[in-house]
Design a protein around this motif. Structure first.
Motif, short mmCIF file in Angstrom:
data_model
loop_
_atom_site.label_atom_id
_atom_site.label_comp_id
_atom_site.label_asym_id
_atom_site.label_seq_id
_atom_site.Cartn_x
_atom_site.Cartn_y
_atom_site.Cartn_z
N ARG A 188 6.59 21.17 3.22
CA ARG A 188 7.22 19.97 3.77
C ARG A 188 8.33 19.47 2.83
N GLN A 189 9.36 18.88 3.43
CA GLN A 189 10.35 18.16 2.65
C GLN A 189 9.84 16.72 2.52
N ALA A 190 9.24 16.41 1.38
CA ALA A 190 8.57 15.12 1.20
C ALA A 190 9.42 14.09 0.48
N ALA A 191 10.72 14.36 0.38
CA ALA A 191 11.61 13.41 -0.28
C ALA A 191 11.48 12.04 0.36
N GLY A 192 11.64 11.01 -0.47
CA GLY A 192 11.56 9.65 0.02
C GLY A 192 10.20 9.03 -0.12
N HIS A 193 9.22 9.77 -0.63
CA HIS A 193 7.90 9.18 -0.82
C HIS A 193 7.98 8.07 -1.87
N LEU A 194 6.99 7.19 -1.85
CA LEU A 194 7.00 6.00 -2.70
C LEU A 194 5.98 6.09 -3.83
N ASP A 227 2.79 7.27 6.61
CA ASP A 227 3.33 6.64 7.81
C ASP A 227 3.93 7.70 8.74
N PRO A 228 3.40 7.85 9.97
CA PRO A 228 3.96 8.84 10.90
C PRO A 228 5.38 8.53 11.33
N ALA A 229 5.82 7.29 11.13
CA ALA A 229 7.21 6.97 11.43
C ALA A 229 8.16 7.59 10.41
N ARG A 230 7.63 8.03 9.26
CA ARG A 230 8.45 8.64 8.22
C ARG A 230 8.19 10.14 8.07
N TYR A 231 6.91 10.55 8.24
CA TYR A 231 6.54 11.95 8.05
C TYR A 231 5.73 12.44 9.25
N ALA A 232 6.11 13.61 9.77
CA ALA A 232 5.35 14.22 10.86
C ALA A 232 4.01 14.72 10.33
N SER A 233 2.95 14.52 11.11
CA SER A 233 1.59 14.93 10.70
C SER A 233 1.32 14.54 9.25
N PRO A 234 1.41 13.26 8.94
CA PRO A 234 1.36 12.83 7.54
C PRO A 234 0.03 13.07 6.85
N ASP A 235 -1.05 13.22 7.62
CA ASP A 235 -2.36 13.42 7.00
C ASP A 235 -2.65 14.88 6.71
N SER A 292 0.85 -1.19 0.00
CA SER A 292 0.00 0.00 0.00
C SER A 292 0.88 1.24 0.00
N LEU A 293 1.09 1.80 -1.18
CA LEU A 293 1.93 2.99 -1.30
C LEU A 293 1.30 4.18 -0.58
N GLN A 294 -0.05 4.26 -0.62
CA GLN A 294 -0.72 5.38 0.04
C GLN A 294 -0.59 5.29 1.56
N ALA A 295 -0.64 4.09 2.11
CA ALA A 295 -0.44 3.95 3.55
C ALA A 295 1.01 4.24 3.92
N ALA A 296 1.95 3.78 3.11
CA ALA A 296 3.37 4.03 3.39
C ALA A 296 3.68 5.51 3.35
N ASN A 297 3.07 6.23 2.42
CA ASN A 297 3.31 7.68 2.30
C ASN A 297 2.65 8.48 3.41
#
Length: 393
Positions: free
Chosen positions: A327-333, A313-321, A306-311
């Motif tokens: 934001r520096q969103a580098a590393g998204h899938l 993920d609060p473990a990767r991005y603060a306040s992801p929703d 699930s790419l949308q769930a991974a993107n």
């Protein structure tokens, strides 16, 4: 299969009511419980669902997971065996066959190559905006703006007459619509292949300045040329158009973000790509027993990533929703990861960076012409987006 993990009987697909940009809430619940969870596929196969960013990245990067279509099980309850990838359909191949095509095509979509196309993207964008202005307020943004730009670009790259784009839009929609029977999807791909086959013959007789003419001079067989052309055309028509339209929808409902879009379009586009994740799920098959996220995935099991769930993920991005264009969103899938990362990602970025700021500069009063809740969504499709986006200014 771990007995300690709850079995997900069906892939979560229903998005939260009134939140058209958010993934299904159940995905976030599963991610918080375990980023790798047992999942029952449509034909009864017991595989896995990956929702964590780190775990998704690990699966996508590991050659121990195959992209071969014929090994995969489907989420769809219709039991249809997927045939092996046809000649040139490299997204359904593993190394070394996959690398043979990637190496041939990579230079055609490089950052340097995209810089040479920037002027043309600006020209097409300006033309669409002029046409919108001439028609007056009250247009479907998908038809008037979001679709013509990427359609014209991919058709020009391949040397396809733009006058024939409507036919490919229909075929692309069929191929990416989730509730269409697999037989109909395959028929759409075959029809597209028939057209490309004729185009290859024309290019062979009279080469022009386009990608298809270039690769005809390579060592690819005729059937491989047809497969590559069909794959690139189908991908270029649908995904970027949906991204432009859905991004516009998001910006119209988050007007406070527009200053950030104009201040730094590159950063803003990366955040929109992360936040929206229109190609929401990827699939792999384990070629051997392998551990991911503390569980063992056994040989032959299909993994839904699930790419949308991974993107989100609060473990990767603060306040992801939260949509935050600063934001520096580098590393998204969003473009996947690893050997199968999207070949056309730089072209997609270019089109988005040009089109979105230009739209709001030309029409600063742009607004939805219907209530947000009434915007028709492509909720069940393989590529998420809007069916129509009525706007005025």
């Amino acid at each position: 299969m771990s007995d300690s993990l709850p079995l997900v009987e069906q892939m979560p697909m229903e998005r939260p009511a009134g939140c058209p940009f958010d993934p299904p809430a159940r995905l976030a619940e599963l991610r918080s419980q375990a980023p790798v969870t047992p999942l029952r596929f449509g034909d009864g196969h017991l595989g896995w669902l990956v929702t964590g960013h780190a775990q998704a990245r690990a699966v996508l990067a590991d050659p121990a997971f195959s992209s071969r279509h014929e090994l995969m099980h489907l989420l769809d309850p219709q039991h249809v065996d997927i045939p092996p990838a046809g000649p040139g359909e490299f997204i359904g191949m593993d190394a070394p066959e996959h690398l043979r095509f990637r190496r041939l095509l990579a230079g055609k979509f490089s950052v340097r190559r995209m810089r040479t196309l920037a002027e043309r993207v600006h020209e097409l964008t300006a033309q669409c905006l002029d046409d919108m202005a001439a028609r007056g307020p009250g247009v479907d943004l998908v038809e008037a703006f979001a679709f013509p730009i990427p359609a014209q670009m991919i058709c020009e790259l391949l040397g396809v007459p733009f006058s024939e784009r409507a036919h490919f839009q229909h075929l692309g929609a069929v191929a990416n619509q989730a509730d269409i029977p697999m037989e109909d999807k395959l028929a759409a791909f075959q029809e597209m292949g028939g057209y490309i086959a004729g185009l290859v013959e024309r290019k062979r007789a009279q080469p022009t300045d386009d990608l298809l003419s270039d690769i005809i001079a390579s060592d690819l067989e005729h059937e491989e040329l047809v497969g590559v052309g069909s794959l690139l055309l189908g991908a270029g028509l649908d995904t970027v158009a949906n991204m432009i339209a859905l991004s516009t929808f998001a910006l119209l409902t988050h007007p406070g973000q527009r200053d950030a879009l104009h201040a730094d379009p590159e950063r803003a586009v990366e955040e929109l790509l992360r936040y929206l994740t229109i190609a929401h799920t990827g699939f792999r098959v384990a070629l051997t027993d392998i551990e991911v996220g503390g569980v063992t995935i056994t040989k032959g099991q299909t993994v839904a990533v699930s790419l949308q769930a991974a993107n989100r993920d609060p473990a990767r991005y603060a306040s992801p929703d939260t949509l935050d264009l600063t934001r520096q969103a580098a590393g998204h899938l969003t473009f996947s990861h690893g050997a199968h990362q999207c070949l056309g990602q730089q072209l997609a970025r270019l089109e988005l960076k040009v089109a979105l700021p230009a739209l709001f500069e030309r029409f600063p009063g742009l607004r939805l012409d219907i209530a947000p809740r009434d915007v028709p969504l492509r909720a069940g499709d393989d590529v998420y987006g809007v069916q129509r986006l009525p706007v005025a200014w």
